[in-house]
Scaffold this active site. Structure first.
Site, PDB file in Angstrom:
ATOM      1  N   ASP A 180      68.503  44.892  -3.245  1.00  0.00           N
ATOM      2  CA  ASP A 180      67.047  44.889  -3.116  1.00  0.00           C
ATOM      3  C   ASP A 180      66.595  46.250  -2.606  1.00  0.00           C
ATOM      4  OD1 ASP A 180      64.416  44.229  -1.561  1.00  0.00           O
ATOM      5  OD2 ASP A 180      64.838  42.355  -2.587  1.00  0.00           O
ATOM      6  N   ASP A 224      63.012  44.582  -7.103  1.00  0.00           N
ATOM      7  CA  ASP A 224      62.042  45.594  -6.694  1.00  0.00           C
ATOM      8  C   ASP A 224      62.614  47.000  -6.666  1.00  0.00           C
ATOM      9  OD1 ASP A 224      63.621  44.978  -4.534  1.00  0.00           O
ATOM     10  OD2 ASP A 224      61.974  44.532  -3.163  1.00  0.00           O
ATOM     11  N   HIS A 229      64.689  46.763  -0.262  1.00  0.00           N
ATOM     12  CA  HIS A 229      64.467  46.663   1.182  1.00  0.00           C
ATOM     13  C   HIS A 229      65.733  46.174   1.886  1.00  0.00           C
ATOM     14  CE1 HIS A 229      60.569  46.272  -0.853  1.00  0.00           C
ATOM     15  NE2 HIS A 229      60.056  46.885   0.205  1.00  0.00           N
ATOM     16  N   HIS A 267      64.849  38.573   4.690  1.00  0.00           N
ATOM     17  CA  HIS A 267      64.218  39.083   5.914  1.00  0.00           C
ATOM     18  C   HIS A 267      63.983  37.997   6.968  1.00  0.00           C
ATOM     19  CE1 HIS A 267      63.600  42.870   3.938  1.00  0.00           C
ATOM     20  NE2 HIS A 267      62.744  42.377   3.063  1.00  0.00           N
TER      21      HIS A 267
END
Length: 371
Positions: free
Chosen positions: A171, A254, A173, A135
């Site tokens: 992931d 995650d 995200h 990110h």
């Protein structure tokens, strides 16, 4: 010609006593658990473990803004930021707090990424579980990520002879920072499989970048059978057709069912199968960590990655030394940490979590297949 070396693992002790703070999701141990598990299992041959260097500030400016790097260093030195710095660089927030190693820790992950590119100059496999901070933006912290070591790894691979890089991200995200860096680069393939309607709310199905970006948002409850379909219909065909010089896999944990920051339902088998399947598709292979906020599920998943990369047999029952590592973990402040199930201590492999392949998954795959 020299033989391709055995896979290398890049780690560091900086992660052992470093935490984002008592209530932050990254208060849990992750990389130290993997290191301790590999040693307990006797899975590190001589020369396979390498200590990560810390990237120098000047090296980070290959992608990051020099003023931001200065601000991050000052935040560590002063252990505080002004309101102006907080607003400008997104430092000192609830998501991106100032903590004692706020520069040194991400700079160590970045150093591992730079080193990985150099190690892979002539081919091979590298696992860097401290990496995967996908990110981070050039001029600000974002989503627990102060630097973007994934971007830096791809730049290092390029600098060391890998022109075409395939980046795959599983992931929970979306990899907004990596897409920001490479979304319009024709020599980079980007594939992201991430939970829909979850932060950072980017990575829409329709977003194609310069034509080589494939985003697949998936609904909650995403299961092993659905990930297998994504692997076989999207990830592997696109990577194979791209003919990359290097593959980078961001293997955030995650997306596993037990993680508190997603609502997906994968077992760690789904991740390991993708790790195994991508390996033969390029001469250079780098596997990064990423998200993962349940200390047992992330530690077990990333330990298993190393087994897959080395062709090691995953035992049905862990030996006592490895079991002691897992029994020594704590997850304070979360209800699931109070009474962990016994298999979190005694096994690496989850029970598979198959299910039906829902219509919305099939429809989205068809759209991406048709591009």
């Amino acid at each position: 010609m020299t033989d391709t070396p055995a896979p290398r693992f890049i780690g560091s002790e900086i992660y052992r006593n470093s935490s984002y703070g008592g209530m932050h999701p990254l208060r849990v141990p992750r990389v130290p658990t993997v290191i301790d598990m590999l040693r307990a299992l006797n899975w590190l041959a001589p020369g396979q473990y390498l200590t990560s260097p810390r990237a120098k500030p000047a090296a980070l400016t290959v992608w990051h803004d020099p003023d931001y790097i200065d601000a991050l260093q000052r935040a560590e030195t002063e252990q505080a930021v002004s309101d102006t710095v907080r607003a400008r660089y997104n430092l000192g927030t609830a998501a991106n707090p100032v903590y004692p190693e706020v520069f040194r820790r991400p700079a160590t992950a970045a150093g591992a990424s730079f080193l990985a590119g150099e190690l892979l100059r002539h081919g091979g496999v590298v696992h860097s579980p401290g990496g995967g901070t996908h990110h981070g933006m050039p001029d600000r912290a974002n989503g627990f990520c102060y630097l973007n070591d994934a971007v830096l790894a791809m730049l290092s691979l390029r600098a060391n002879g890998a022109r075409r890089v395939a980046y795959v991200d599983i992931d929970a995200h979306h990899c907004d920072g990596v897409e920001y860096a490479f979304g319009d680069d024709p020599d980079t393939l980007l594939i992201s499989v991430h939970e829909e309607r979850r932060w950072p709310f980017t990575g829409a199905l329709e977003d194609a970048g310069g034509g080589q970006v494939f985003n697949l948002p998936v609904p909650r409850g995403f299961n092993d059978s659905e990930m297998a379909a994504v692997r076989d219909r999207l990830i592997l065909p696109r990577v194979a057709a791209f003919r990359p010089d290097a593959v980078v896999l961001q293997c955030g944990a995650d997306a596993a069912e037990e993680d508190p920051l997603s609502r997906l339902a994968l077992s760690n088998n789904a991740h390991w199968q993708i790790v195994a399947a991508l390996g033969p598709l390029a001469p250079r292979y780098l596997v990064l960590g990423g998200g993962g906020y349940n200390p047992w599920s992330v530690g077990r998943l990333w330990t298993g990655i190393w087994a897959v990369l080395n062709g090691l047999q995953i035992p049905d029952r862990l030996p006592p030394a490895a079991e002691r590592v897992l029994r020594g973990l704590e997850w304070r402040g979360h209800s699931r940490g109070r009474n962990p199930p016994e298999h979190w201590f005694t096994t690496l492999r989850d029970t598979p979590r198959p299910g039906e392949i829902r219509d919305e998954i099939d429809t989205r795959l068809r759209l991406l297949e048709a591009r």
